[in-house]
Each structure stands twice: as structure tokens, then as C-alpha cells.
Design a protein around this motif. Structure first.
Motif, PDB file in Angstrom:
ATOM      1  N   MET A  67       1.972  -6.385 -11.995  1.00 54.62           N
ATOM      2  CA  MET A  67       2.246  -5.521 -11.120  1.00 54.62           C
ATOM      3  C   MET A  67       2.722  -3.996 -11.489  1.00 54.62           C
ATOM      4  SD  MET A  67       4.482  -7.603  -8.365  1.00 54.62           S
ATOM      5  CE  MET A  67       4.178  -9.283  -7.943  1.00 54.62           C
ATOM      6  N   ALA A  68       3.152  -3.975 -12.800  1.00 56.83           N
ATOM      7  CA  ALA A  68       3.516  -2.798 -13.444  1.00 56.83           C
ATOM      8  C   ALA A  68       2.638  -1.597 -13.143  1.00 56.83           C
ATOM      9  CB  ALA A  68       3.970  -2.888 -14.847  1.00 56.83           C
ATOM     10  N   PRO A  69       1.216  -1.721 -13.404  1.00 56.87           N
ATOM     11  CA  PRO A  69       0.447  -0.463 -13.203  1.00 56.87           C
ATOM     12  C   PRO A  69       0.544  -0.069 -11.842  1.00 56.87           C
ATOM     13  CG  PRO A  69      -0.524  -2.202 -14.784  1.00 56.87           C
ATOM     14  CD  PRO A  69       0.512  -2.737 -13.944  1.00 56.87           C
ATOM     15  N   LEU A  70       1.001  -0.781 -10.569  1.00 53.50           N
ATOM     16  CA  LEU A  70       0.740  -0.725  -9.261  1.00 53.50           C
ATOM     17  C   LEU A  70       1.708   0.418  -8.775  1.00 53.50           C
ATOM     18  CD1 LEU A  70      -1.073  -2.887  -9.584  1.00 53.50           C
ATOM     19  CD2 LEU A  70      -0.586  -3.605  -6.946  1.00 53.50           C
ATOM     20  N   GLY A  71       2.763   0.929  -9.732  1.00 57.54           N
ATOM     21  CA  GLY A  71       3.903   1.651  -9.003  1.00 57.54           C
ATOM     22  C   GLY A  71       5.062   0.900  -8.599  1.00 57.54           C
ATOM     23  N   ASP A  72       6.058   1.553  -7.819  1.00 51.87           N
ATOM     24  CA  ASP A  72       7.091   1.242  -7.622  1.00 51.87           C
ATOM     25  C   ASP A  72       7.137   0.691  -6.225  1.00 51.87           C
ATOM     26  OD1 ASP A  72       8.487   1.612 -10.096  1.00 51.87           O
ATOM     27  OD2 ASP A  72       8.991   3.564  -9.349  1.00 51.87           O
ATOM     28  N   GLU A  73       6.252   0.776  -5.287  1.00 47.47           N
ATOM     29  CA  GLU A  73       5.909   0.418  -3.834  1.00 47.47           C
ATOM     30  C   GLU A  73       4.587   0.106  -3.939  1.00 47.47           C
ATOM     31  OE1 GLU A  73       6.411   2.935  -0.070  1.00 47.47           O
ATOM     32  OE2 GLU A  73       8.387   2.795  -1.093  1.00 47.47           O
ATOM     33  N   VAL A  74       4.533  -1.225  -3.081  1.00 49.30           N
ATOM     34  CA  VAL A  74       3.218  -1.888  -2.831  1.00 49.30           C
ATOM     35  C   VAL A  74       3.099  -2.240  -1.588  1.00 49.30           C
ATOM     36  CG1 VAL A  74       2.893  -2.257  -5.400  1.00 49.30           C
ATOM     37  CG2 VAL A  74       3.983  -4.019  -3.892  1.00 49.30           C
ATOM     38  N   ASP A  75       1.870  -2.607  -1.070  1.00 51.35           N
ATOM     39  CA  ASP A  75       1.562  -3.565  -0.196  1.00 51.35           C
ATOM     40  C   ASP A  75       1.253  -4.694  -0.531  1.00 51.35           C
ATOM     41  OD1 ASP A  75       1.589  -0.960   1.177  1.00 51.35           O
ATOM     42  OD2 ASP A  75      -0.473  -0.909   1.697  1.00 51.35           O
ATOM     43  N   VAL A  76       1.410  -5.921   0.439  1.00 54.89           N
ATOM     44  CA  VAL A  76       1.382  -7.142   0.090  1.00 54.89           C
ATOM     45  C   VAL A  76       0.342  -8.058   1.061  1.00 54.89           C
ATOM     46  CG1 VAL A  76       3.375  -7.334  -1.451  1.00 54.89           C
ATOM     47  CG2 VAL A  76       3.374  -8.136   1.146  1.00 54.89           C
ATOM     48  N   VAL A  77      -0.365  -8.930   0.707  1.00 56.05           N
ATOM     49  CA  VAL A  77      -1.212  -9.750   1.611  1.00 56.05           C
ATOM     50  C   VAL A  77      -0.602 -11.061   1.133  1.00 56.05           C
ATOM     51  CG1 VAL A  77      -3.460 -10.292   2.539  1.00 56.05           C
ATOM     52  CG2 VAL A  77      -2.786  -8.029   1.603  1.00 56.05           C
ATOM     53  N   LEU A  78      -0.250 -11.901   2.315  1.00 59.89           N
ATOM     54  CA  LEU A  78       0.054 -13.315   2.151  1.00 59.89           C
ATOM     55  C   LEU A  78      -1.006 -14.111   2.816  1.00 59.89           C
ATOM     56  CD1 LEU A  78       2.364 -15.311   1.468  1.00 59.89           C
ATOM     57  CD2 LEU A  78       3.174 -15.030   3.673  1.00 59.89           C
ATOM     58  N   GLU A  79      -1.747 -14.853   2.008  1.00 58.49           N
ATOM     59  CA  GLU A  79      -2.977 -15.606   2.429  1.00 58.49           C
ATOM     60  C   GLU A  79      -2.384 -17.033   2.666  1.00 58.49           C
ATOM     61  OE1 GLU A  79      -5.434 -15.089  -0.707  1.00 58.49           O
ATOM     62  OE2 GLU A  79      -5.667 -12.925  -0.512  1.00 58.49           O
ATOM     63  N   THR A  80      -3.381 -17.488   3.767  1.00 58.41           N
ATOM     64  CA  THR A  80      -2.916 -18.941   4.142  1.00 58.41           C
ATOM     65  C   THR A  80      -4.227 -19.964   4.578  1.00 58.41           C
ATOM     66  OG1 THR A  80      -1.751 -20.478   5.692  1.00 58.41           O
ATOM     67  CG2 THR A  80      -2.073 -18.350   6.580  1.00 58.41           C
ATOM     68  N   SER A  81      -4.413 -21.091   4.255  1.00 54.67           N
ATOM     69  CA  SER A  81      -5.522 -21.758   4.757  1.00 54.67           C
ATOM     70  C   SER A  81      -4.835 -23.348   5.370  1.00 54.67           C
ATOM     71  CB  SER A  81      -6.598 -22.179   3.739  1.00 54.67           C
ATOM     72  OG  SER A  81      -5.933 -22.669   2.679  1.00 54.67           O
ATOM     73  N   HIS A  82      -3.438 -23.161   5.348  1.00 55.31           N
ATOM     74  CA  HIS A  82      -2.832 -24.152   5.943  1.00 55.31           C
ATOM     75  C   HIS A  82      -3.450 -24.588   7.382  1.00 55.31           C
ATOM     76  CE1 HIS A  82       0.427 -22.630   3.337  1.00 55.31           C
ATOM     77  NE2 HIS A  82       0.461 -23.786   3.024  1.00 55.31           N
ATOM     78  N   GLU A  83      -3.902 -26.092   7.762  1.00 55.72           N
ATOM     79  CA  GLU A  83      -4.499 -26.670   8.908  1.00 55.72           C
ATOM     80  C   GLU A  83      -5.892 -25.866   9.015  1.00 55.72           C
ATOM     81  OE1 GLU A  83      -1.805 -25.715  11.981  1.00 55.72           O
ATOM     82  OE2 GLU A  83       0.103 -26.840  11.297  1.00 55.72           O
ATOM     83  N   ARG A  84      -6.370 -25.581   7.941  1.00 56.97           N
ATOM     84  CA  ARG A  84      -7.731 -25.041   7.995  1.00 56.97           C
ATOM     85  C   ARG A  84      -8.625 -25.687   6.944  1.00 56.97           C
ATOM     86  NH1 ARG A  84      -8.062 -19.309  10.170  1.00 56.97           N
ATOM     87  NH2 ARG A  84      -6.137 -18.741  10.955  1.00 56.97           N
ATOM     88  N   ARG A  85      -9.970 -25.932   7.449  1.00 58.31           N
ATOM     89  CA  ARG A  85     -10.715 -26.065   6.053  1.00 58.31           C
ATOM     90  C   ARG A  85     -11.886 -25.280   6.192  1.00 58.31           C
ATOM     91  NH1 ARG A  85      -7.081 -28.480   4.965  1.00 58.31           N
ATOM     92  NH2 ARG A  85      -6.660 -30.675   4.391  1.00 58.31           N
ATOM     93  N   GLN A 128      -6.240 -16.980   6.829  1.00 60.27           N
ATOM     94  CA  GLN A 128      -5.916 -16.009   7.329  1.00 60.27           C
ATOM     95  C   GLN A 128      -4.893 -14.962   6.710  1.00 60.27           C
ATOM     96  OE1 GLN A 128      -3.057 -17.228  10.306  1.00 60.27           O
ATOM     97  NE2 GLN A 128      -2.711 -15.282  11.270  1.00 60.27           N
ATOM     98  N   ASP A 129      -5.226 -13.696   6.509  1.00 60.06           N
ATOM     99  CA  ASP A 129      -4.578 -12.944   5.687  1.00 60.06           C
ATOM    100  C   ASP A 129      -3.492 -11.996   6.488  1.00 60.06           C
ATOM    101  OD1 ASP A 129      -6.176 -13.270   3.590  1.00 60.06           O
ATOM    102  OD2 ASP A 129      -7.585 -11.436   4.115  1.00 60.06           O
ATOM    103  N   LEU A 130      -2.377 -12.170   6.145  1.00 58.59           N
ATOM    104  CA  LEU A 130      -1.131 -11.628   6.732  1.00 58.59           C
ATOM    105  C   LEU A 130      -0.807 -10.415   6.114  1.00 58.59           C
ATOM    106  CD1 LEU A 130       0.548 -14.787   7.532  1.00 58.59           C
ATOM    107  CD2 LEU A 130      -0.792 -13.695   9.026  1.00 58.59           C
ATOM    108  N   TYR A 131      -0.584  -9.215   6.480  1.00 58.84           N
ATOM    109  CA  TYR A 131      -0.497  -7.924   5.863  1.00 58.84           C
ATOM    110  C   TYR A 131       1.008  -7.349   6.000  1.00 58.84           C
ATOM    111  CZ  TYR A 131      -2.216  -3.708   3.427  1.00 58.84           C
ATOM    112  OH  TYR A 131      -2.510  -2.660   2.521  1.00 58.84           O
ATOM    113  N   ARG A 132       1.400  -6.724   4.772  1.00 58.75           N
ATOM    114  CA  ARG A 132       2.811  -6.065   4.969  1.00 58.75           C
ATOM    115  C   ARG A 132       2.617  -4.666   4.005  1.00 58.75           C
ATOM    116  NH1 ARG A 132       9.057  -6.132   3.880  1.00 58.75           N
ATOM    117  NH2 ARG A 132       9.261  -4.139   3.678  1.00 58.75           N
TER     118      ARG A 132
END
Length: 227
Positions: A98-116, A120-124
Motif C-alpha cells: 500500500m505504501a506507493p498509494l499514499g496516506d489516504e485511499v479508497d477501498v473495495v470490499l468484495e463478496t461472493s457469499h451466497e453466490r455461485r 458484489q463490490d462494496l465501495y468506500r
């Protein structure tokens, strides 16, 4: 719940199945148990999230190779590094990258629970990196061992993105990748352009109801809603 019971109850296959036949077909319980219980190949330790095909079409090992992502809509070609890292170093490597990305970033939490198939991408947007690092270490078990959870960190202003996907491969996107290669070198993760990854053959994912609950807890800690 024990690891093997978790696999038996929550496993699904993914990846290429040759001629419609799975390498897991016709295995008895003893053979299946023995295969799923193998977590180490040479010096490489798998997480609990995935296992390779029974016939070992791809033998897991550490290393990285260069690739490229082609955006079909824009025609843009983005350089990519794909890396496979042994379990005992995996989260440390991901966080150091993560170091080259700087001190503040966006994140994406990915889930395939209950999916085949599909996820789903959850963004912050906008989270301080020190807070993010602390949170990720708090959820190390989920991030390493759940085959239905992925996580991405990005700085759209550079732009660079680092992904720890459901297969526990690290994928780095961006035009300037030298700093990332230096970090991989620091961990003695070698470049091998002929390296094959577990995603390029049949493999199995594992998850559990407990990991699904932990996922929701991580989602809450990161302040991400289902939208």
C-alpha cells in the motif's frame, strides 16, 4: 467447525474442468480428505480459502509475473503484476504494497457469499491508511482464509490499485509498478513469467457461515453500506 468439515459443507468448484470432467469425480472420502488436508507444497503454504485440483494441474508456489488488463470500452491497456505469496507472509506483503498509494485511499470490499459465480463490490472512499492497516490485521483470519472475500485498495488520483482476491492472489494495476516490484523483491518473491496460478485450472473455494458474519463485521468497521 474443523477445517475439513468446513470444506465438505461449504466447498464449490471453480476454474477449468477438462472435457466436462472434474478431477474430484469418483474420489472416495478418504482420498478427498487427504487432498483437502494438504496445505503445503514445498515451502509454499496455502491459506484455507482454496485448494488446487486433485490432479494438480497447477502446483501452488510463490512468485510473480507481468500481465496486462485490457479495458474493452476504452481500449486502454493497463500493466499488471500478479503475485502468489505464501500464507505466512501474505497479509504483510499486501499491506506493505500500500505504501506507493499514499496516506489516504479508497477501498473495495468484495463478496461472493451466497453466490455461485459473480460477486458484489462494496465501495468506500477516503480512509486513512494507518486506520485501514489496523482494521485489516484485526480481520486477518477472514481476509486470508475465506474463499468468498476479496479486498482492494486504490488511489484513483494516481491511479494505482492493489487487490487481494478470493483466491488470495495479489493483483497490482498501474502504469508505474517499479516500487511494487521492489517490495516483492524485499520478501524474496521472484519474478517468473512462466508462473501459473491456481485460478488457471480447476480449484475449490471454501467459506463458512462464521466467515459470512465476520464479513459483515468488517463491512461495519469500514463504514460501508450495501449500496
Amino acid at each position: 467447525m474443523g477445517f475439513l468439515k468446513k470444506f465438505f459443507k461449504n466447498t464449490y468448484r471453480d476454474g477449468g474442468v477438462r472435457h466436462g470432467k472434474s478431477s474430484f469425480d469418483h474420489l472416495d472420502d478418504e482420498q478427498l480428505e487427504a487432498h483437502l488436508n494438504i496445505a503445503k507444497y514445498g515451502s509454499f503454504m496455502l491459506t484455507d480459502a482454496v485448494r488446487p485440483s486433485y490432479d494438480l494441474q497447477v502446483v501452488p508456489r510463490a512468485g510473480y509475473r507481468h500481465d496486462a488488463y485490457h479495458d474493452k470500452e476504452t481500449g486502454i491497456k493497463i500493466p499488471v503484476i500478479m503475485a502468489s505469496v505464501s500464507k505466512e507472509h501474505l497479509l504483510d506483503v499486501f499491506i506493505d504494497l500500500m505504501a506507493p498509494l499514499g496516506d489516504e485511499v479508497d477501498v473495495v470490499l468484495e463478496t461472493s457469499h451466497e453466490r455461485r459465480g459473480g460477486h458484489q463490490d462494496l465501495y468506500r472512499e477516503s480512509i486513512d491508511v494507518p486506520i485501514l492497516k489496523s482494521t485489516l490485521y484485526d480481520f486477518e483470519d477472514l481476509l486470508l482464509n475465506d474463499g468468498c472475500t476479496g479486498f482492494a485498495v486504490l488511489n484513483p488520483n494516481i491511479p494505482l490499485e492493489i487487490q487481494l482476491d478470493e483466491h488470495k492472489l495479489i493483483i497490482i494495476y498501474g502504469n508505474e509498478l517499479v516500487d511494487f516490484k521492489d517490495i516483492l523483491d524485499d520478501y524474496n518473491i521472484d519474478c517468473n513469467e512462466d508462473l501459473k496460478f491456481i485460478t488457471e485450472a480447476e480449484h475449490v473455494h471454501s467459506s463458512s457461515e462464521d466467515f459470512s458474519r465476520q464479513f459483515r463485521q468488517l463491512q461495519y468497521r469500514l463504514g460501508i453500506d450495501d449500496e
